[in-house]
Scaffold this motif. Sequence first.
Motif, PDB file in Angstrom:
ATOM      1  N   SER A 100       0.827  -1.201   0.000  1.00 11.71           N
ATOM      2  CA  SER A 100       0.000   0.000   0.000  1.00 11.71           C
ATOM      3  C   SER A 100       0.865   1.256   0.000  1.00 11.71           C
ATOM      4  CB  SER A 100      -0.922  -0.009   1.211  1.00 11.71           C
ATOM      5  OG  SER A 100      -1.537   1.237   1.392  1.00 11.71           O
ATOM      6  N   LEU A 101       1.925   1.263   0.800  1.00 13.70           N
ATOM      7  CA  LEU A 101       2.837   2.409   0.811  1.00 13.70           C
ATOM      8  C   LEU A 101       3.526   2.597  -0.537  1.00 13.70           C
ATOM      9  CD1 LEU A 101       4.531   2.080   4.329  1.00 13.70           C
ATOM     10  CD2 LEU A 101       2.739   3.658   3.619  1.00 13.70           C
ATOM     11  N   ALA A 102       3.917   1.501  -1.167  1.00 12.11           N
ATOM     12  CA  ALA A 102       4.546   1.585  -2.481  1.00 12.11           C
ATOM     13  C   ALA A 102       3.568   2.144  -3.515  1.00 12.11           C
ATOM     14  CB  ALA A 102       5.057   0.213  -2.913  1.00 12.11           C
ATOM     15  N   GLN A 103       2.308   1.746  -3.427  1.00 12.49           N
ATOM     16  CA  GLN A 103       1.302   2.261  -4.348  1.00 12.49           C
ATOM     17  C   GLN A 103       1.083   3.755  -4.141  1.00 12.49           C
ATOM     18  OE1 GLN A 103      -0.217   0.598  -6.847  1.00 12.49           O
ATOM     19  NE2 GLN A 103      -1.162   2.520  -7.447  1.00 12.49           N
ATOM     20  N   GLN A 104       1.111   4.218  -2.899  1.00 12.35           N
ATOM     21  CA  GLN A 104       0.976   5.650  -2.632  1.00 12.35           C
ATOM     22  C   GLN A 104       2.145   6.429  -3.225  1.00 12.35           C
ATOM     23  OE1 GLN A 104       0.574   6.063   1.597  1.00 12.35           O
ATOM     24  NE2 GLN A 104      -1.495   5.253   1.630  1.00 12.35           N
ATOM     25  N   ARG A 105       3.367   5.906  -3.084  1.00  6.62           N
ATOM     26  CA  ARG A 105       4.523   6.576  -3.667  1.00  6.62           C
ATOM     27  C   ARG A 105       4.423   6.600  -5.187  1.00  6.62           C
ATOM     28  NH1 ARG A 105       7.250   3.413   0.159  1.00  6.62           N
ATOM     29  NH2 ARG A 105       7.961   2.008  -1.485  1.00  6.62           N
ATOM     30  N   PHE A 106       3.973   5.515  -5.781  1.00  3.30           N
ATOM     31  CA  PHE A 106       3.818   5.451  -7.225  1.00  3.30           C
ATOM     32  C   PHE A 106       2.791   6.473  -7.700  1.00  3.30           C
ATOM     33  CE2 PHE A 106       1.744   3.630 -10.996  1.00  3.30           C
ATOM     34  CZ  PHE A 106       2.836   3.586 -11.842  1.00  3.30           C
ATOM     35  N   ASP A 107       1.668   6.570  -7.008  1.00  4.83           N
ATOM     36  CA  ASP A 107       0.649   7.552  -7.370  1.00  4.83           C
ATOM     37  C   ASP A 107       1.181   8.971  -7.233  1.00  4.83           C
ATOM     38  OD1 ASP A 107      -1.158   5.539  -7.922  1.00  4.83           O
ATOM     39  OD2 ASP A 107      -2.133   5.646  -5.943  1.00  4.83           O
ATOM     40  N   TYR A 108       1.958   9.244  -6.193  1.00  5.07           N
ATOM     41  CA  TYR A 108       2.540  10.567  -6.000  1.00  5.07           C
ATOM     42  C   TYR A 108       3.445  10.918  -7.181  1.00  5.07           C
ATOM     43  CZ  TYR A 108       5.289  14.366  -4.065  1.00  5.07           C
ATOM     44  OH  TYR A 108       5.917  15.563  -3.892  1.00  5.07           O
ATOM     45  N   VAL A 109       4.249   9.969  -7.610  1.00  5.14           N
ATOM     46  CA  VAL A 109       5.145  10.220  -8.742  1.00  5.14           C
ATOM     47  C   VAL A 109       4.338  10.464 -10.002  1.00  5.14           C
ATOM     48  CG1 VAL A 109       6.852   9.124 -10.247  1.00  5.14           C
ATOM     49  CG2 VAL A 109       7.129   9.016  -7.782  1.00  5.14           C
TER      50      VAL A 109
END
Length: 92
Positions: free
Chosen positions: A30-39
Motif C-alpha cells: 500500500s505504501l509503495a502504491q501511494q509513492r507510485f501515485d505521487y510520482v
Amino acid sequence: MTIRKRLIFTLGVALFALFVAGSFGLWRLSLAQQRFDYVQVNIIPGVKELNDTRTAPAPCEGFPMDILSVPMSQISHSLEYGPVNFGFRTCL
C-alpha cells in the motif's frame, strides 16, 4: 502436553506468523502504491514540462535577455508603456 496439543500449538503459531507477515506485506505494498501515485501525479508532469521547455523555440528578440542590445530610441519610446510591457510590445 500431548503430541496432539503440540501440533495444534505449532500450527497455530505458524498460521499467526503467516498472517502477520502477509499483513506487513500488504501494508508495504500500500505504501509503495501511494509513492507510485505521487510520482504519477506530481513528478512526471513536471518532468514533461521541463522537457517541453528544453525543446521550446528561442525567446523573441528584445525580451528580456536581449534588452541591452535594443536601440535606445526604441527603449525610450517603449518606456511610456512601462518596463513590463516593453518586452511584450517588442515581441508582438
